[in-house]
Every structure is written in structure tokens, then in C-alpha cells.
Write an enzyme that holds these catalytic residues in place. Sequence first.
Site, PDB file in Angstrom:
ATOM      1  N   ASP A  34       0.725  -1.320   0.130  1.00 26.19           N
ATOM      2  CA  ASP A  34       0.000  -0.020  -0.077  1.00 26.19           C
ATOM      3  C   ASP A  34       0.942   1.293   0.210  1.00 26.19           C
ATOM      4  OD1 ASP A  34      -3.192   0.641   1.054  1.00 26.19           O
ATOM      5  OD2 ASP A  34      -1.774   2.263   1.016  1.00 26.19           O
ATOM      6  N   ASN A  90     -13.275  -2.670   2.882  1.00 28.56           N
ATOM      7  CA  ASN A  90     -14.015  -1.421   2.813  1.00 28.56           C
ATOM      8  C   ASN A  90     -14.895  -1.559   1.621  1.00 28.56           C
ATOM      9  OD1 ASN A  90     -12.486  -0.632   5.004  1.00 28.56           O
ATOM     10  ND2 ASN A  90     -10.941   0.573   3.659  1.00 28.56           N
ATOM     11  N   VAL A  99     -11.109   3.035  -3.841  1.00 31.20           N
ATOM     12  CA  VAL A  99     -10.709   2.710  -5.284  1.00 31.20           C
ATOM     13  C   VAL A  99     -11.829   1.390  -5.327  1.00 31.20           C
ATOM     14  CG1 VAL A  99      -9.107   1.259  -6.528  1.00 31.20           C
ATOM     15  CG2 VAL A  99      -8.479   2.907  -4.852  1.00 31.20           C
ATOM     16  N   HIS A 103     -10.551  -5.304  -3.129  1.00 29.58           N
ATOM     17  CA  HIS A 103      -9.234  -5.255  -2.542  1.00 29.58           C
ATOM     18  C   HIS A 103      -9.242  -5.864  -1.129  1.00 29.58           C
ATOM     19  CE1 HIS A 103      -9.873  -1.225  -2.599  1.00 29.58           C
ATOM     20  NE2 HIS A 103      -9.134  -1.189  -1.415  1.00 29.58           N
ATOM     21  N   ILE A 104      -8.413  -6.559  -0.545  1.00 24.70           N
ATOM     22  CA  ILE A 104      -8.197  -6.914   0.776  1.00 24.70           C
ATOM     23  C   ILE A 104      -6.974  -6.182   1.374  1.00 24.70           C
ATOM     24  CG2 ILE A 104      -7.578  -8.724   2.499  1.00 24.70           C
ATOM     25  CD1 ILE A 104      -9.390 -10.608   0.761  1.00 24.70           C
ATOM     26  N   HIS A 105      -7.315  -5.610   2.430  1.00 23.74           N
ATOM     27  CA  HIS A 105      -5.951  -4.813   3.075  1.00 23.74           C
ATOM     28  C   HIS A 105      -5.533  -5.813   4.030  1.00 23.74           C
ATOM     29  CE1 HIS A 105      -6.826  -0.452   2.256  1.00 23.74           C
ATOM     30  NE2 HIS A 105      -8.036  -1.260   2.017  1.00 23.74           N
TER      31      HIS A 105
HETATM   32  P1  5GP Z   1      -9.698   1.561  -0.013  1.00 21.67           P
HETATM   33  O1  5GP Z   1      -9.815   2.904   0.647  1.00 21.67           O
HETATM   34  O2  5GP Z   1     -10.359   1.590  -1.240  1.00 21.67           O
HETATM   35  O3  5GP Z   1     -10.337   0.492   0.752  1.00 21.67           O
HETATM   36  O4  5GP Z   1      -8.372   1.351  -0.135  1.00 21.67           O
HETATM   37  C1  5GP Z   1      -7.385   1.935  -1.233  1.00 21.67           C
HETATM   38  C2  5GP Z   1      -6.123   1.762  -0.908  1.00 21.67           C
HETATM   39  O5  5GP Z   1      -5.095   1.887  -2.009  1.00 21.67           O
HETATM   40  C3  5GP Z   1      -5.490   2.697   0.018  1.00 21.67           C
HETATM   41  O6  5GP Z   1      -5.236   2.170   1.477  1.00 21.67           O
HETATM   42  C4  5GP Z   1      -4.595   3.589  -0.576  1.00 21.67           C
HETATM   43  O7  5GP Z   1      -3.387   4.119   0.194  1.00 21.67           O
HETATM   44  C5  5GP Z   1      -4.035   2.515  -1.814  1.00 21.67           C
HETATM   45  N1  5GP Z   1      -3.735   3.153  -3.040  1.00 21.67           N
HETATM   46  C6  5GP Z   1      -4.221   4.182  -3.658  1.00 21.67           C
HETATM   47  N2  5GP Z   1      -3.587   4.474  -4.631  1.00 21.67           N
HETATM   48  C7  5GP Z   1      -2.382   3.761  -4.632  1.00 21.67           C
HETATM   49  C8  5GP Z   1      -1.309   3.626  -5.662  1.00 21.67           C
HETATM   50  O8  5GP Z   1      -1.269   4.203  -6.609  1.00 21.67           O
HETATM   51  N3  5GP Z   1      -0.434   2.413  -5.389  1.00 21.67           N
HETATM   52  C9  5GP Z   1      -0.602   1.566  -4.340  1.00 21.67           C
HETATM   53  N4  5GP Z   1       0.381   0.829  -4.051  1.00 21.67           N
HETATM   54  N5  5GP Z   1      -1.637   1.831  -3.333  1.00 21.67           N
HETATM   55  C10 5GP Z   1      -2.547   2.806  -3.617  1.00 21.67           C
END
Ligand code: 5GP
Length: 117
Positions: A34, A90, A99, A103-105
Site C-alpha cells: 500500500d 472496505n 478505489v 481489494h483485501i487490506h
Molecule cells: P480503500 O480505501 O479503497 O479501501 O483502499 C485503497 C487503498 O489503495 C488505500 O489504502 C491507498 O493507500 C491505496 N492506494 C491508492 N492508490 C495507490 C497507488 O497508486 N499505489 C498503491 N500501491 N496503493 C494505492
Amino acid sequence: MESDGGKTIFEKIIDREIPAEILMEDERCIVIRDINPGAPIHVLIIPKRKIARLSEAQNSDILILGHLLLTAQQFAKRQGLGDGFRIVVNNGPHAGETVPHLHIHFLAGKPMIWPPC
Ligand code: 5GP
């Protein structure tokens, strides 16, 4: 955070249009670090075929959904993390989704509190 051309940022990473630190990859998913970590170890496990979010998954997605969790297990084993990790999904902007590509964190490397919010 939808990207131009209809591709999400994760599709661009999968297609090697923008860089990311790729830690694991197979035919179904990719594991990247991330860019804005919330823990010492914070990676994202992302299906290559876009599903917008868990609430839009279909019964036919059962194999990929299981694969994502087993990839989390495999990543934890490779990192020697045993049972000390947390996974988070999320679902939707109200839950913090930025995004729109499932995706799984995977978070680890520090003590976790509960509840998370
Ligand atoms: P969400 O908020 O949708 O659950 O998680 C999206 C995650 O994607 C966030 O933790 C954010 O930091 C990560 N993220 C957003 N843009 C990029 C990117 O360009 N590259 C990487 N490696 N992570 C990203």
C-alpha cells in the site's frame, strides 16, 4: 479515485501502466504494498478481474473470493506472521472505500486494537 479511460488505479498497476511494489502475483491476483501504509506491513490483495466491491460479487466469483483469502494466508506464512495479522475489506465509500476495485487490506507488524473504528 476512478482513473481515466475507465480503468481503476489497480487495473493500471496490474497492466504495468503505473509502478507498484509487487510482492506476489499469479494468474488470478496481485499483492502490492500500500502506498500509504496504516501499519508496518500493509499490502493489498487484488483480483486481476475487476469486481467493483464485495457487495457486487456474484455466486460465480466463489473461486476468486476464496483465492484472495488463501493468498492472504500464503503471504502471512511467507512473512512468518503466523496468526498475527488483520484483513479488512472496505465496501463502499461510506465504509472508506476509495478505489472501486475489490481489494483485501492485509495489515500486520503492530498491536491491533478492537473495534477498529
Ligand atoms: P480503500 O480505501 O479503497 O479501501 O483502499 C485503497 C487503498 O489503495 C488505500 O489504502 C491507498 O493507500 C491505496 N492506494 C491508492 N492508490 C495507490 C497507488 O497508486 N499505489 C498503491 N500501491 N496503493 C494505492
